[in-house]
Design an enzyme around this catalytic site. Structure first.
Site, PDB file in Angstrom:
ATOM      1  N   THR A 159       0.844  -1.198   0.000  1.00 52.05           N
ATOM      2  CA  THR A 159       0.000   0.000   0.000  1.00 52.05           C
ATOM      3  C   THR A 159       0.879   1.247   0.000  1.00 52.05           C
ATOM      4  OG1 THR A 159      -1.764  -1.181   1.147  1.00 52.05           O
ATOM      5  CG2 THR A 159      -1.859   1.231   1.202  1.00 52.05           C
ATOM      6  N   HIS A 162       2.404   1.721  -3.448  1.00 53.17           N
ATOM      7  CA  HIS A 162       1.390   2.278  -4.357  1.00 53.17           C
ATOM      8  C   HIS A 162       1.177   3.775  -4.085  1.00 53.17           C
ATOM      9  CE1 HIS A 162      -2.691   1.968  -6.433  1.00 53.17           C
ATOM     10  NE2 HIS A 162      -2.903   3.015  -5.648  1.00 53.17           N
ATOM     11  N   GLU A 163       0.989   4.125  -2.813  1.00 50.17           N
ATOM     12  CA  GLU A 163       0.691   5.534  -2.490  1.00 50.17           C
ATOM     13  C   GLU A 163       1.887   6.439  -2.786  1.00 50.17           C
ATOM     14  OE1 GLU A 163      -2.294   6.186  -2.155  1.00 50.17           O
ATOM     15  OE2 GLU A 163      -3.086   4.234  -1.550  1.00 50.17           O
ATOM     16  N   ASP A 225      -1.361  -7.501  -2.209  1.00 50.63           N
ATOM     17  CA  ASP A 225       0.067  -7.167  -2.075  1.00 50.63           C
ATOM     18  C   ASP A 225       0.974  -8.198  -2.749  1.00 50.63           C
ATOM     19  OD1 ASP A 225      -0.676  -4.951  -0.627  1.00 50.63           O
ATOM     20  OD2 ASP A 225       0.605  -5.407   1.104  1.00 50.63           O
TER      21      ASP A 225
END
Ligand code: ARG
Ligand code: ZN
Ligand code: CA
Length: 252
Positions: A159, A162-163, A225
Site C-alpha cells: 500500500t 502504491h501511495e 500485495d
C-alpha cells in the site's frame, strides 16, 4: 551521480487504541519494503510475465527514516500522537494538530501518517503540486509494513509502495475511468478498463489490449500485495521527472 536518490521520511503514528500505536519494528519493516520495491530488489519481480520482463525498471530511489528533525535535533524519524478520533477518512484531518499531527516541512521530508482509516480504505496520497499543509501519504495501520497489525492480503507493505507512486506523480494504470477512455500518461502500461483485484490470472484482456492484456501485476493496480511487483521504465521516468522538478528539494 550514479547513486540512488535518497528521500528522508518521517512516520507520524496517530493512534486511538494501543494496537494502533504500531511498533518501531513494524515501521522499519515498511521502510525495508520500500527500499526493496524502489530498488527493484523485490524477489517476486521474477513472476512478471516473460513478455513484460524487459519493461521492469529500477527506480533507484531509497528511503531513510529522518535522523535530524526540523529543529536540527536528533530524531528516530517517528512521531507518536494520541488522538480521540476512532477513525479517519480522506479529508486530511489526521494531518492537523487539532486531532492528529501537522507535517514536518514537506519540501524536505516525505511525511507518512499511519492511523486507522475507515471504510475499508487502505491508504491515500497527495499528488505533486498540492498544498504543503497536506502533502504526503496516509496508510491504515492494518496495511502498513509486514508485521504486527498488518493483515493479509495487504501485509506486504505494498500500500505504501502504491501511495508513494502517486506521491511521485503516477496514476492508476486504468486511468481512473471505467470505459477505456482514461490514461495514466504512461506509454508502456497497456490501457485497461478498470482496476483488478485479488490475484488475477494472466492474461486478463480488456480495452482491446490483447494478447497480453492488463498489466495487473503493476504496483499502480489494485490487486493483493503478493500479486503486485513492478514499475515500468516509463513510470520510473515519470517519477524521476518529479524528483528532478516539483519535488527536487526532497532529494539528497
Ligand atoms: N488507495 C488504494 C485503496 O485504498 C490502495 C490500494 C493498495 N493496494 C494494495 N494491494 N496494497 O484502496
Ligand atoms: Zn491509488
Ligand atoms: Ca498506459
Amino acid at each position: 551521480s550514479g547513486g540512488p536518490m535518497v528521500i528522508k521520511v518521517v512516520v507520524h503514528v496517530v493512534y486511538n487504541t494501543t494496537a494502533q500505536n504500531i511498533s518501531t519494528a513494524q515501521i522499519k519493516s515498511q521502510i525495508s519494503v520500500l527500499n526493496r520495491d524502489f530498488g527493484a530488489k523485490n524477489t517476486d519481480k521474477s513472476k512478471v510475465p516473460p513478455v513484460w520482463k524487459g519493461l521492469v525498471g529500477n527506480p533507484n530511489i531509497q528511503f531513510q527514516l529522518a535522523t535530524v528533525d526540523p529543529d536540527g535535533k536528533k530524531t528516530t524519524g517517528i512521531t507518536r500522537t494520541k488522538t480521540q478520533r476512532t477513525s479517519f477518512g480522506t479529508n486530511d484531518t489526521v494531518k492537523t494538530s487539532a486531532v492528529g499531527k501537522a507535517p514536518w516541512p514537506t519540501d524536505r521530508y516525505l511525511n507518512i501518517w499511519v492511523c486507522n482509516l475507515g471504510g475499508g480504505l487502505l491508504g491515500y496520497a497527495q499528488f505533486p503540486g498540492g498544498p504543503a499543509a497536506t502533502d504526503g501519504v496516509v496508510i491504515t495501520y492494518r496495511a502498513f509494513g509486514t508485521s504486527g497489525t498488518a493483515v493479509a492480503p495487504f501485509n506486504l507493505g505494498r500500500t505504501a509502495t502504491h501511495e508513494i507512486g502517486h506521491y511521485l506523480n503516477l496514476r492508476h494504470i486504468w486511468g481512473d475511468t471505467e470505459d477505456c477512455s482514461g490514461t495514466d500518461f504512461v506509454k508502456d502500461t497497456p490501457n485497461a478498463v478498470g482496476p483488478n483485484y485479488g490475484k488475477p490470472t494472466f492474461p486478463h484482456i480488456s480495452c482491446t489490449n490483447g494478447p497480453n492484456g492488463d498489466m495487473f501485476m503493476n504496483y499502480m493496480d489494485y490487486v493483493d500485495d503478493d500479486a503486485m511487483f513492478m514499475f515500468t521504465l516509463e513510470q520510473i521516468a515519470r517519477m524521476h521527472a518529479t524528483l528532478e522538478d516539483v519535488r527536487s528539494s526532497l532529494v539528497s
